[in-house]
Design a protein around this motif. Structure first.
Motif, PDB file in Angstrom:
ATOM      1  N   VAL A  45      -4.013  15.064   1.214  1.00  0.00           N
ATOM      2  CA  VAL A  45      -3.519  13.688   1.148  1.00  0.00           C
ATOM      3  C   VAL A  45      -2.427  13.561   2.197  1.00  0.00           C
ATOM      4  O   VAL A  45      -1.383  14.214   2.094  1.00  0.00           O
ATOM      5  CB  VAL A  45      -2.965  13.352  -0.254  1.00  0.00           C
ATOM      6  N   ALA A  82       0.506  11.768   3.698  1.00  0.00           N
ATOM      7  CA  ALA A  82       1.513  10.767   3.348  1.00  0.00           C
ATOM      8  C   ALA A  82       2.740  10.949   4.239  1.00  0.00           C
ATOM      9  O   ALA A  82       3.874  10.953   3.777  1.00  0.00           O
ATOM     10  CB  ALA A  82       1.896  10.874   1.873  1.00  0.00           C
ATOM     11  N   VAL A 106      -1.027  -1.522   1.189  1.00  0.00           N
ATOM     12  CA  VAL A 106      -0.272  -0.271   1.256  1.00  0.00           C
ATOM     13  C   VAL A 106       1.019  -0.387   0.446  1.00  0.00           C
ATOM     14  O   VAL A 106       1.421   0.554  -0.245  1.00  0.00           O
ATOM     15  CB  VAL A 106       0.025   0.098   2.716  1.00  0.00           C
ATOM     16  N   ASN A 112       5.514   0.782   3.500  1.00  0.00           N
ATOM     17  CA  ASN A 112       4.846   2.066   3.268  1.00  0.00           C
ATOM     18  C   ASN A 112       5.769   3.217   2.918  1.00  0.00           C
ATOM     19  O   ASN A 112       5.291   4.319   2.657  1.00  0.00           O
ATOM     20  CB  ASN A 112       4.074   2.472   4.531  1.00  0.00           C
ATOM     21  N   LEU A 118       3.049   6.129   3.591  1.00  0.00           N
ATOM     22  CA  LEU A 118       1.605   5.884   3.501  1.00  0.00           C
ATOM     23  C   LEU A 118       1.136   5.072   4.702  1.00  0.00           C
ATOM     24  O   LEU A 118       1.936   4.652   5.538  1.00  0.00           O
ATOM     25  CB  LEU A 118       1.306   5.156   2.199  1.00  0.00           C
ATOM     26  N   SER A 134      -4.649   5.323   3.550  1.00  0.00           N
ATOM     27  CA  SER A 134      -4.251   5.692   2.184  1.00  0.00           C
ATOM     28  C   SER A 134      -5.056   4.881   1.174  1.00  0.00           C
ATOM     29  O   SER A 134      -5.293   3.688   1.363  1.00  0.00           O
ATOM     30  CB  SER A 134      -2.756   5.441   1.975  1.00  0.00           C
ATOM     31  N   ASP A 152      -5.416   8.822  -3.397  1.00  0.00           N
ATOM     32  CA  ASP A 152      -4.322   9.561  -2.766  1.00  0.00           C
ATOM     33  C   ASP A 152      -3.041   9.429  -3.589  1.00  0.00           C
ATOM     34  O   ASP A 152      -2.311  10.406  -3.798  1.00  0.00           O
ATOM     35  CB  ASP A 152      -4.054   9.025  -1.357  1.00  0.00           C
TER      36      ASP A 152
END
Length: 373
Positions: free
Chosen positions: A5, A7, A252, A282, A342, A346, A350
């Motif tokens: 994931v 990020a 997001v 984000n 993010l 995303s 996630d």
């Protein structure tokens, strides 16, 4: 093992498909954009198309865009080339700005990381006509947004120039440099889905800017050196895509808010920085009491989650965040914070994995605290 994931968009974003395609085409063509023959003119045309795409992202005219090697060089060019004797900035700027002008006047921020406008006014009253103010549009660690239009109004009142590092804001927020009243603005391709190693500086029309890198006189004499055609073309394509998909950041933001709701529900040992300020859609900067930021990054990495502790632009160095220190001087939370950022790839799953991994970390930290009491 499931895919990682990702990020950590504020560190660097994935290359957009359109950027890859544009760069692939540029790689297959030859021609120096300074040459007057056909291949040279074709290369120049590709660069000028990209210039227009980057300009459109920030509401600027193409001729105001100077291509550089990245956001760091763009900011250095603005700060050193603007010709003002004195630089005033905030205490939470990116290292690219702070290192470029180590003798700059650094102004305080409040607990949410927002510049103290009274302090700015006092600084400008002292010598506004010889001052360049440099304030980032959005903070790279907390996502906090500065009141750029208010800052611009103050700088105009006292005859100062205003530069903004918009590396994090561009592509996530609608930007209009003219409406905002900016003189100079820095951009970076790899934060919006373009390649690393290329950036741009917006220079208001009519503003004199001295070159820092001299030589062949490229970029209208403002930045010499043969232009990075491949990178610039990728930057342009990414800028076009970013402009067309600005509305997706609402989605997001909802993902970010869901993560933060889980953080708040976990218990009192967590803190979200700049939560009361306008922020990028984000970005979450979250501290977990008693667990150093780098320890959290490693634990989450083992769980398949990629995040950062503070800025990821310091060659892997681990140190207290000067941003969080400026917001809350002396707080231990400056050493126990991570940044979750993010982006357009995303998805809900996630965030589910991120929440599960972070809450597991929180619960283990809480259990360790209880055992030590």
């Amino acid at each position: 093992m499931p895919a990682t994931v990702y990020a950590d968009y504020n560190a660097t974003a994935p290359l957009r498909d359109v950027a890859v395609e544009a760069m692939s085409g540029a790689m297959r063509s030859v021609g120096n954009p300074s040459s007057v023959h056909g291949p040279g003119r074709t290369a120049r045309a590709a660069i000028e198309k990209a210039r227009a795409q980057v300009a459109a992202l920030i509401g600027a005219a193409p001729q105001t865009i100077v291509f550089t090697s990245g956001g760091t060089e763009a900011s250095a060019l603005a700060l050193k080339g603007a010709g003002r004797r004195r630089v005033v900035t905030s205490a939470v700027e990116h290292e690219a700005v702070l290192a470029a002008v180590p003798d700059a006047v650094r102004l305080p921020v409040d607990a949410n990381g927002i510049l103290d406008l009274d302090a700015l006014r006092s600084a400008l009253e002292a010598d506004g006509g010889e001052t360049l103010v440099s304030v980032q549009w959005a903070n790279n660690e907390t996502g906090a947004l500065q009141p750029i239009e208010e800052i611009a109004a103050l700088t105009r009142t006292f005859g100062a120039l205003l530069h903004s590092d918009a590396v994090q804001a561009a592509g996530k927020l609608p930007l209009d440099v003219t409406a905002a009243g900016l003189d100079l603005l820095s951009l970076s391709a790899h934060k919006i889905g373009g390649p690393a190693g290329v950036g741009a500086l917006y220079v208001r029309e009519g503003l004199d800017l001295a070159a820092v890198q001299t030589g062949g006189g490229q970029e209208k004499g403002r930045r010499s050196g043969t232009e990075n055609k491949i990178g610039i073309v990728g930057f342009g394509a990414a800028a076009g895509a970013a402009r067309e998909t600005l509305a997706d950041w609402d989605r997001v933001a909802a993902l970010r808010d869901r993560f933060e709701a889980a953080v708040r529900a976990a218990g009192p040992g967590a803190r979200i920085f700049s939560a009361a300020a306008p922020r990028l859609p984000n970005t979450s900067c979250v501290s977990l009491s008693g667990v150093r930021g780098e320890t959290q990054v490693i634990a989450l990495d083992l769980a398949g989650i990629a995040v950062s502790s503070g800025s990821a632009c310091s060659s892997g160095k681990v140190r207290r965040s000067h941003v969080l220190d400026a917001m809350d001087p002396g707080s231990a939370d400056a050493e126990t914070a991570i940044r979750v950022s993010l982006g357009w790839e995303s998805i809900d799953e996630d965030v589910d994995r991120l929440v599960d991994a972070w809450c597991d970390l929180y619960n283990r930290a809480s259990a360790d605290t209880e055992r030590s009491v």
